[in-house]
Design a protein around this motif. Structure first.
Motif, PDB file in Angstrom:
ATOM      1  N   UNK A  93       0.731  -1.092   0.049  1.00 38.14           N
ATOM      2  CA  UNK A  93       0.010  -0.048  -0.106  1.00 38.14           C
ATOM      3  C   UNK A  93       1.013   1.270  -0.152  1.00 38.14           C
ATOM      4  N   UNK A  94       0.771   2.186  -0.935  1.00 36.93           N
ATOM      5  CA  UNK A  94       1.442   3.188  -0.908  1.00 36.93           C
ATOM      6  C   UNK A  94       0.339   4.554  -0.802  1.00 36.93           C
ATOM      7  N   UNK A  95       0.418   5.321   0.284  1.00 35.32           N
ATOM      8  CA  UNK A  95      -0.383   6.310   0.368  1.00 35.32           C
ATOM      9  C   UNK A  95       0.144   7.568  -0.220  1.00 35.32           C
ATOM     10  N   UNK A  96      -0.970   7.904  -1.262  1.00 33.85           N
ATOM     11  CA  UNK A  96      -0.191   9.134  -2.128  1.00 33.85           C
ATOM     12  C   UNK A  96      -1.157  10.312  -1.927  1.00 33.85           C
ATOM     13  N   UNK A  97      -0.480  11.485  -2.176  1.00 32.09           N
ATOM     14  CA  UNK A  97      -1.581  12.740  -2.081  1.00 32.09           C
ATOM     15  C   UNK A  97      -1.689  13.067  -0.495  1.00 32.09           C
ATOM     16  N   UNK A  98      -2.415  14.064  -0.289  1.00 35.49           N
ATOM     17  CA  UNK A  98      -2.789  14.743   1.029  1.00 35.49           C
ATOM     18  C   UNK A  98      -3.665  14.011   1.554  1.00 35.49           C
ATOM     19  N   UNK A  99      -3.745  13.258   2.609  1.00 39.76           N
ATOM     20  CA  UNK A  99      -4.603  12.351   3.119  1.00 39.76           C
ATOM     21  C   UNK A  99      -4.632  12.525   4.881  1.00 39.76           C
ATOM     22  N   UNK A 100      -5.870  11.925   5.421  1.00 40.61           N
ATOM     23  CA  UNK A 100      -5.871  11.736   6.845  1.00 40.61           C
ATOM     24  C   UNK A 100      -6.878  10.678   7.081  1.00 40.61           C
TER      25      UNK A 100
END
Length: 85
Positions: A10-17
């Motif tokens: 899993x790659x968490x890309x972008x701005x997230x929460x």
């Protein structure tokens, strides 16, 4: 350390929460994986499926997510890191 024995699926890309499902890919000699968010343990994975929900909080903040793999004796044998936000 074995450079190819642990990686993020899993790659968490972008701005997230919020809460994200995180999965890692594991190969021997890794026997267990600890997920650490900003240095704090957030999950202990002992067997497949190698995944856990990770809470990034409610604010859009930068985070460091580490997956630390240990062998059957508890020795650190692999590590993967991804930066979030």
């Amino acid at each position: 350390m074995e450079p190819t024995s642990l990686a993020f699926a899993t790659l968490i890309l972008g701005v997230t929460r919020g809460v994200w499902p995180v999965e890692v890919m594991v190969a021997p000699p890794v026997a267990s994986v600890e997920l650490r968010l900003d240095g704090r343990a957030v999950a202990a994975l002992k067997a497949p499926p190698w995944r856990a929900d990770v809470d990034l909080g409610t604010a859009f903040l930068p985070h460091r997510l580490d997956a630390v793999g240990t062998d059957a004796r508890g020795r650190e044998v692999a590590k993967a890191t991804q930066w979030i936000n």
